[in-house]
Design a protein around this motif. Structure first.
Motif, PDB file in Angstrom:
ATOM      1  N   VAL A  14     -10.563 -21.423   5.105  1.00 49.17           N
ATOM      2  CA  VAL A  14     -11.013 -20.397   4.163  1.00 49.17           C
ATOM      3  C   VAL A  14     -10.242 -19.104   4.400  1.00 49.17           C
ATOM      4  O   VAL A  14      -9.773 -18.454   3.462  1.00 49.17           O
ATOM      5  CB  VAL A  14     -12.533 -20.168   4.305  1.00 49.17           C
ATOM      6  N   LEU A  15     -10.107 -18.722   5.699  1.00 52.91           N
ATOM      7  CA  LEU A  15      -9.398 -17.495   6.033  1.00 52.91           C
ATOM      8  C   LEU A  15      -7.930 -17.597   5.629  1.00 52.91           C
ATOM      9  O   LEU A  15      -7.348 -16.659   5.090  1.00 52.91           O
ATOM     10  CB  LEU A  15      -9.526 -17.223   7.534  1.00 52.91           C
ATOM     11  N   SER A  16      -7.323 -18.756   5.851  1.00 49.64           N
ATOM     12  CA  SER A  16      -5.920 -18.938   5.488  1.00 49.64           C
ATOM     13  C   SER A  16      -5.721 -18.831   3.983  1.00 49.64           C
ATOM     14  O   SER A  16      -4.718 -18.267   3.513  1.00 49.64           O
ATOM     15  CB  SER A  16      -5.429 -20.304   5.984  1.00 49.64           C
ATOM     16  N   GLU A  17      -6.659 -19.379   3.211  1.00 46.58           N
ATOM     17  CA  GLU A  17      -6.561 -19.288   1.754  1.00 46.58           C
ATOM     18  C   GLU A  17      -6.632 -17.829   1.308  1.00 46.58           C
ATOM     19  O   GLU A  17      -5.925 -17.403   0.382  1.00 46.58           O
ATOM     20  CB  GLU A  17      -7.668 -20.115   1.105  1.00 46.58           C
ATOM     21  N   ARG A  18      -7.491 -17.049   1.977  1.00 44.62           N
ATOM     22  CA  ARG A  18      -7.581 -15.625   1.643  1.00 44.62           C
ATOM     23  C   ARG A  18      -6.233 -14.928   1.886  1.00 44.62           C
ATOM     24  O   ARG A  18      -5.787 -14.102   1.083  1.00 44.62           O
ATOM     25  CB  ARG A  18      -8.655 -14.940   2.477  1.00 44.62           C
ATOM     26  N   VAL A  19      -5.622 -15.241   3.017  1.00 39.03           N
ATOM     27  CA  VAL A  19      -4.351 -14.603   3.362  1.00 39.03           C
ATOM     28  C   VAL A  19      -3.296 -14.951   2.321  1.00 39.03           C
ATOM     29  O   VAL A  19      -2.545 -14.078   1.851  1.00 39.03           O
ATOM     30  CB  VAL A  19      -3.905 -15.032   4.776  1.00 39.03           C
ATOM     31  N   VAL A  20      -3.236 -16.224   1.924  1.00 37.26           N
ATOM     32  CA  VAL A  20      -2.218 -16.659   0.950  1.00 37.26           C
ATOM     33  C   VAL A  20      -2.447 -15.960  -0.380  1.00 37.26           C
ATOM     34  O   VAL A  20      -1.509 -15.425  -1.001  1.00 37.26           O
ATOM     35  CB  VAL A  20      -2.266 -18.188   0.785  1.00 37.26           C
ATOM     36  N   GLY A  21      -3.697 -15.940  -0.808  1.00 38.02           N
ATOM     37  CA  GLY A  21      -3.988 -15.297  -2.092  1.00 38.02           C
ATOM     38  C   GLY A  21      -3.677 -13.809  -2.054  1.00 38.02           C
ATOM     39  O   GLY A  21      -3.147 -13.242  -3.012  1.00 38.02           O
ATOM     40  N   ARG A  22      -3.989 -13.175  -0.943  1.00 38.22           N
ATOM     41  CA  ARG A  22      -3.752 -11.740  -0.839  1.00 38.22           C
ATOM     42  C   ARG A  22      -2.254 -11.439  -0.816  1.00 38.22           C
ATOM     43  O   ARG A  22      -1.784 -10.518  -1.473  1.00 38.22           O
ATOM     44  CB  ARG A  22      -4.421 -11.235   0.456  1.00 38.22           C
ATOM     45  N   PHE A  23      -1.503 -12.221  -0.050  1.00 37.69           N
ATOM     46  CA  PHE A  23      -0.065 -11.981   0.051  1.00 37.69           C
ATOM     47  C   PHE A  23       0.630 -12.187  -1.289  1.00 37.69           C
ATOM     48  O   PHE A  23       1.488 -11.396  -1.683  1.00 37.69           O
ATOM     49  CB  PHE A  23       0.539 -12.907   1.120  1.00 37.69           C
ATOM     50  N   ASN A  24       0.232 -13.266  -1.965  1.00 39.58           N
ATOM     51  CA  ASN A  24       0.887 -13.577  -3.235  1.00 39.58           C
ATOM     52  C   ASN A  24       0.614 -12.510  -4.286  1.00 39.58           C
ATOM     53  O   ASN A  24       1.362 -12.384  -5.269  1.00 39.58           O
ATOM     54  CB  ASN A  24       0.441 -14.952  -3.739  1.00 39.58           C
ATOM     55  N   SER A  25      -0.487 -11.740  -4.099  1.00 41.50           N
ATOM     56  CA  SER A  25      -0.819 -10.697  -5.077  1.00 41.50           C
ATOM     57  C   SER A  25      -0.172  -9.356  -4.751  1.00 41.50           C
ATOM     58  O   SER A  25      -0.374  -8.384  -5.483  1.00 41.50           O
ATOM     59  CB  SER A  25      -2.342 -10.522  -5.148  1.00 41.50           C
ATOM     60  N   LEU A  26       0.557  -9.295  -3.664  1.00 36.22           N
ATOM     61  CA  LEU A  26       1.145  -8.033  -3.220  1.00 36.22           C
ATOM     62  C   LEU A  26       2.655  -8.167  -3.111  1.00 36.22           C
ATOM     63  O   LEU A  26       3.213  -8.449  -2.026  1.00 36.22           O
ATOM     64  CB  LEU A  26       0.572  -7.602  -1.854  1.00 36.22           C
ATOM     65  N   PRO A  27       3.374  -7.979  -4.179  1.00 28.52           N
ATOM     66  CA  PRO A  27       4.841  -8.080  -4.099  1.00 28.52           C
ATOM     67  C   PRO A  27       5.407  -7.001  -3.179  1.00 28.52           C
ATOM     68  O   PRO A  27       4.949  -5.868  -3.175  1.00 28.52           O
ATOM     69  CB  PRO A  27       5.293  -7.865  -5.551  1.00 28.52           C
ATOM     70  N   GLY A  28       6.352  -7.379  -2.383  1.00 30.51           N
ATOM     71  CA  GLY A  28       6.985  -6.430  -1.451  1.00 30.51           C
ATOM     72  C   GLY A  28       6.238  -6.243  -0.151  1.00 30.51           C
ATOM     73  O   GLY A  28       6.641  -5.427   0.697  1.00 30.51           O
ATOM     74  N   ALA A  29       5.153  -6.980   0.034  1.00 29.61           N
ATOM     75  CA  ALA A  29       4.398  -6.844   1.288  1.00 29.61           C
ATOM     76  C   ALA A  29       5.158  -7.494   2.440  1.00 29.61           C
ATOM     77  O   ALA A  29       5.917  -8.439   2.250  1.00 29.61           O
ATOM     78  CB  ALA A  29       3.019  -7.472   1.143  1.00 29.61           C
ATOM     79  N   GLU A  30       4.930  -6.948   3.632  1.00 25.95           N
ATOM     80  CA  GLU A  30       5.513  -7.506   4.863  1.00 25.95           C
ATOM     81  C   GLU A  30       4.431  -8.265   5.611  1.00 25.95           C
ATOM     82  O   GLU A  30       3.272  -7.822   5.681  1.00 25.95           O
ATOM     83  CB  GLU A  30       6.074  -6.397   5.755  1.00 25.95           C
ATOM     84  N   VAL A  31       4.809  -9.402   6.179  1.00 22.34           N
ATOM     85  CA  VAL A  31       3.849 -10.235   6.904  1.00 22.34           C
ATOM     86  C   VAL A  31       4.351 -10.420   8.337  1.00 22.34           C
ATOM     87  O   VAL A  31       5.524 -10.739   8.551  1.00 22.34           O
ATOM     88  CB  VAL A  31       3.652 -11.601   6.236  1.00 22.34           C
ATOM     89  N   LYS A  32       3.440 -10.211   9.279  1.00 23.88           N
ATOM     90  CA  LYS A  32       3.725 -10.498  10.693  1.00 23.88           C
ATOM     91  C   LYS A  32       2.697 -11.498  11.179  1.00 23.88           C
ATOM     92  O   LYS A  32       1.490 -11.274  11.036  1.00 23.88           O
ATOM     93  CB  LYS A  32       3.648  -9.230  11.541  1.00 23.88           C
ATOM     94  N   ILE A  33       3.183 -12.585  11.756  1.00 27.46           N
ATOM     95  CA  ILE A  33       2.303 -13.613  12.324  1.00 27.46           C
ATOM     96  C   ILE A  33       2.587 -13.632  13.827  1.00 27.46           C
ATOM     97  O   ILE A  33       3.694 -13.983  14.243  1.00 27.46           O
ATOM     98  CB  ILE A  33       2.573 -14.987  11.684  1.00 27.46           C
TER      99      ILE A  33
END
Length: 956
Positions: A862-881
């Motif tokens: 569930v948490l991973s799905e939230r992250v994917v949906g949030r990232f895909n809605s934010l063009p130009g966002a940076e992700v650090k894992i």
């Protein structure tokens, strides 16, 4: 007239005025306790006898054993010759023998004859012997009175023996005429008045029955007689000596022997011969010796000196500041070559100024003496900031060489530099100033490979008296053949001047020639003069003592530089920015307990009653650890919001040590959690089920304490996802590109650092932290900006460091705002006003991994799905894992584990439809840069995670 000189060393003297040409002599025997007697022989000649305290003659006397003086005149002893080998001074013996018949009755005749035969055999041909014995007839008259005696004179031992044998043979008398015989002997001595060295010897029992004169007549004759010594042999069996014979020998300064039996006669006459012959003919000469006195100016020397800590005079040293190689500013150095032409060393009087001009004095000396060269040795102390720094020693030596080369134009080939650690003869570093004295350059002037003695730069006479003026005043009637003037101290000769002929009015002794390094430690000097005149008489006289007072100043104490109490920040500027953080933290649904404890630990935040729960909200709580501290309150809030949900509370224990098999502790722990939710949050008991067990279903390893601590817990389980869902919150966070700031202490103290303190404050005085320690500070100190409080930092225009230093002497030095780090702060509202996007960071932490595992549990989908949906809605966002682990186990294992966890999460996100993007960073940091405190079991559990950060700029 005979002289008796009793006593130790210094003997009494008697008048010889009655003897033509005689002098009043005082005889000193320097060889010990003794009694001396002498007879005047002729001008400048005496016959001397010296006996020890037992009355035995002292043998082997030489001129050095004697001193003869007459008034102020001192005699020079020409010779001391034993009498027994002398061929010029005869003995005149007047021997009186009792030859009455009683001697034969007492069997004395044969032993006496035997003793006399040996005695006469010892006499020399030049000796005269006068024998007197009793006679039944009147053989001679004295002043008209008949004397019953016979006399005989000879120096032939056989003739003497024949006369004695006849006297003790047919010449034995029935009567005793002792007084008449003595009168005859004394008369014979008087008739031989031209002869000296007269000795009267009496052999008798002391009885006189038939003399026509008495002992008073004998004593009267003695008073009128010439110089005469008397000896006696008292031949009677009584213990005490005869009173008359004792009185007789005592008046004439002689000796008496007691013979109780005939057997004692031979040794007695041997002793008599020894007494006679163990004398010395002493030839001497009296003259007028030199007289006078010696004076010295000045009468007092006042010295001041610069010394090292061990008391030795300060050599050619240049001291440096701690850790420094630049020439210290206190030393006098010229800015240009032209200035050297006006340098006048003589104008420098003060010792301190002379030391501070050391390099100019050396430069001037080298310029005047082209053959001179220098050995320049750089040294360091053993302090932390200098120890082992040979490069610092070399730099110090090079600084000296550079000045002499550039300013004094000394050829570098004449300037040899060396580098070492501690000096060859270091000051003790335990001394307060020891390290400062070792921070130096040692300069040695050489010529032809040999050290050149330098004029004293570190000692002087306060009154400018550089010489001693010695003035002799001597009268020498016989002229001066040789003289010697010496300056001494503590029985050592420091300097001497010698010569022949007449003396000058004064002589000069330079203090430098006496040795400054000796003078400063001496209490006094003495000057002496020795004169030998034309007769080889010697006169010696001291001058009054020259007092020396010295003030010694340990040089390094004057030249220790002021302490440096400073610091620097690195970087010198930091940026702080507000960032809106949307955080999703995993719920760690465990409550951890202490060993053997069932009470909920104090680190968990618990409310007292239901009233406190009404205002509780967790949407502003920052960080997973703070949220975990509110675990039971978040659980209560969610149960209240979801009345249909229920939970299971499972109590566990470590199942080891005191918890081994203690299921009751597990139950008590579960009951404690249930009771809190029921009482404080009002959750119905029917919604809470408790269970108890030993180890948890998925325990941490129990082989170490960290694992056992994690197993002492209560697990809160629920089938309702709303209860165990991640915990979301939104808040403003303060961030900085700089994670830390470095404080670089710049402290040094000539006396060494006892303790230090650096206070980190805001420019307005707000305190952040304080650092302190004993001894030298570390090279740098690291401050974590997050721990200091970025929000507090953001409120300041700058951070400053206030430095305080206490040296080993107890001096305190403070430097406010010794270092400054500027703060650049950008607030969100400011960026909005400028229509500049403000930073937003969304933070997601996955549900925690089990110990040592990289497998993603179902709760993470569930948490991973939230992250994917949030990232895909934010063009130009940076992700650090970023993958993390706790500190349990080997570091390299944990680092690899954290990377696997991060990659596993990235892989899952891609499977769930994350759009490709360049700005994705996947990394693992293992136990490094931990998110939470690994000392707590919940900290370790929260560190077993993967954090996902999405950063972007927002306009609203």
């Amino acid at each position: 007239m005979k002289k008796t000189l009793p006593g130790l060393l210094l003997l009494s003297f008697f008048s010889l005025a009655s003897i033509a040409g005689a002098e009043d002599l005082k005889v000193t025997f320097t060889g010990g306790d003794a009694t001396a007697t002498y007879q005047y022989l002729e001008e400048n000649k005496i016959l001397l006898s010296v006996k020890d305290s037992q009355g035995n003659p002292i043998k082997g006397i030489i001129p050095q054993d004697l001193q003869l003086t007459s008034g102020l005149k001192r005699a020079k002893i020409i010779s001391v010759e034993p009498l027994e080998i002398n061929k010029e001074v005869p003995l005149n013996l007047f021997m009186v023998f009792d030859n009455s018949y009683s001697m034969k009755q007492r069997q004395a005749v044969e032993p006496l004859l035997s003793a006399l035969k040996e005695f006469f055999g010892l006499l020399r041909p030049i000796d005269d012997v006068y024998l007197v014995i009793f006679s039944n007839k009147s053989e001679m008259a004295l002043d008209g009175r008949p004397l019953h005696v016979k006399t005989f004179r000879s120096n032939d031992k056989n003739a003497l023996m024949n006369f004695i044998k006849a006297g003790y043979g047919k010449g034995l008398t029935d009567s005793t005429y002792l007084y008449e015989a003595l009168a005859a002997g004394i008369n014979l001595a008087g008739e031989a008045s031209e002869k000296q060295n007269k000795f009267l010897m009496v052999f008798s029992d002391g009885e006189d029955i038939n003399s026509k004169m008495g002992k008073e007549d004998v004593f009267r004759m003695l008073e009128e007689s010439a110089e005469l010594s008397a000896f006696a042999v008292d031949y009677m069996p009584q213990e005490s000596t005869d009173p008359f014979l004792t009185d007789l020998t005592g008046r004439l300064g002689g000796s008496i022997w007691k013979a109780r039996s005939a057997a004692e006669l031979v040794p007695i006459f041997k002793a008599f011969s020894s007494t006679l012959l163990q004398r010395y003919v002493v030839n001497y000469r009296l003259s007028d010796p030199p007289t006078g006195e010696l004076s010295v100016e000045p009468a007092k020397i006042e010295l001041e000196a610069l010394t090292l800590l061990d008391g030795t005079l300060l050599p050619l040293y240049v001291f440096f500041g701690p850790g420094k190689s630049d020439l210290p500013s206190m030393y006098k150095v010229f800015p240009t070559k032209a200035h050297t032409a006006f340098f006048d060393e003589k104008a420098i009087k003060n010792l301190k100024d002379r030391h501070l001009n050391t390099l100019n004095i050396v430069g001037s000396l080298l310029r005047k003496n082209p053959s001179y060269s220098l050995r320049i040795v750089g040294c360091t102390s053993g302090e932390k900031y200098e120890k082992g720094m040979e490069s610092l020693s070399l730099a110090r030596a090079e600084a000296i060489r550079a000045y002499l080369k550039d300013i004094w134009e000394i050829d570098p080939a004449r300037l040899r530099i060396e580098a070492r650690g501690l000096p060859q003869n270091p000051a003790q570093e335990v001394l307060l100033e020891g390290p400062a004295e070792n921070q130096r350059v040692e300069i040695t002037i050489e010529s032809g490979g040999q050290a050149v003695a330098m004029p004293a730069l570190s000692v002087r006479e306060k009154n400018g008296a550089d010489v001693l003026e010695v003035r002799p005043k001597v009268a020498a009637p016989n002229g001066i053949s040789a003289w010697e003037i010496s300056i001494r101290a503590e029985e050592r000769v420091l300097a001497t001047q010698k010569g022949t002929g007449d003396l000058q009015s004064f002589y000069l002794f330079a203090l430098a020639d006496l040795g400054w390094d000796q003078l400063v430690y001496l209490p006094e000097l003495d000057a002496r003069i020795k004169i030998t005149d034309g007769n080889d008489d010697i006169f010696e006289a001291p001058a009054p003592v020259i007092e020396i007072s010295s003030s010694r100043n340990e040089a390094v104490k004057n030249f220790i530089e002021a302490p440096a109490a400073a610091a620097a920040f690195e970087p010198s500027e930091i940026t702080v920015e507000e960032i809106t953080t949307i955080e999703s933290s995993p719920m760690l649904n465990y409550v951890f307990f202490g060993e053997g404890q069932s009470r909920i630990p104090d680190r968990y935040i618990l409310f007292k009653d239901r009233a406190e729960t009404r205002s509780f909200s967790f949407d502003k709580i920052e960080g997973a650890m703070e949220k975990h501290r509110h675990l039971l309150n978040i659980m209560g809030k969610r149960l209240k919001a979801n009345p249909q949900a229920s939970i299971r509370v499972v109590g566990c224990n470590a199942d080891s040590l005191e918890e081994k098999g203690r299921v009751d502790i597990s139950r008590e722990r579960a009951s404690a959690v249930k009771d809190y939710l029921e009482v404080v949050w009002g959750i119905a008991p029917s919604r809470i089920t408790i269970e108890a067990r030993g180890l948890p279903a998925f325990p941490s390893p129990s082989r170490h304490e960290e694992g056992r601590a994690e197993n002492r817990r209560v697990e809160i389980l629920s089938d309702f996802p709303e209860i165990l869902d991640s915990i979301a919150s939104t808040y403003v966070e303060y961030v900085s590109p700089s994670k830390e700031i470095k404080v670089i202490p710049q402290m040094a103290a000539g006396y060494g650092i006892e303790r230090w303190k650096i206070a980190i404050n805001g420019e307005d005085g707000t305190g952040f932290t304080s650092l302190s320690g004993a001894g030298d500070p570390p090279d740098n100190l690291i401050l974590n900006l997050k721990e200091l409080g970025l929000k507090k930092i953001a409120a300041q225009k700058a951070i400053v460091a206030d430095v305080e230093l206490v040296d080993r002497k107890g001096n305190i030095y403070k430097h406010s705002a010794a270092a400054r780090c500027n703060v650049n702060f950008t607030a969100t509202e400011s960026r909005k006003a400028q229509k500049i996007g403000y930073r937003v960071q969304e933070s997601y932490a996955l549900i925690l991994f089990d110990f040592g595992s990289d497998k993603i549990s179902g709760r993470n989908r569930v948490l991973s799905e939230r992250v994917v949906g949030r990232f895909n809605s934010l063009p130009g966002a940076e992700v650090k894992i970023i993958g993390h682990t706790d500190t349990t186990g080997p570091e390299e294992v944990n680092l690899a584990l954290s990377e696997r966890r991060a990659k596993a999460v990235h892989s899952q996100l891609k499977k769930l439809g994350m759009k490709p993007a360049e700005a994705i960073t996947v990394t693992g940091v293992g136990p490094y840069d931990p998110l939470y405190d690994n000392a707590l079991p919940e900290g370790r559990a929260l560190n077993r995670t993967v954090s996902i950060y999405i950063e972007y700029a927002a306009m609203d």
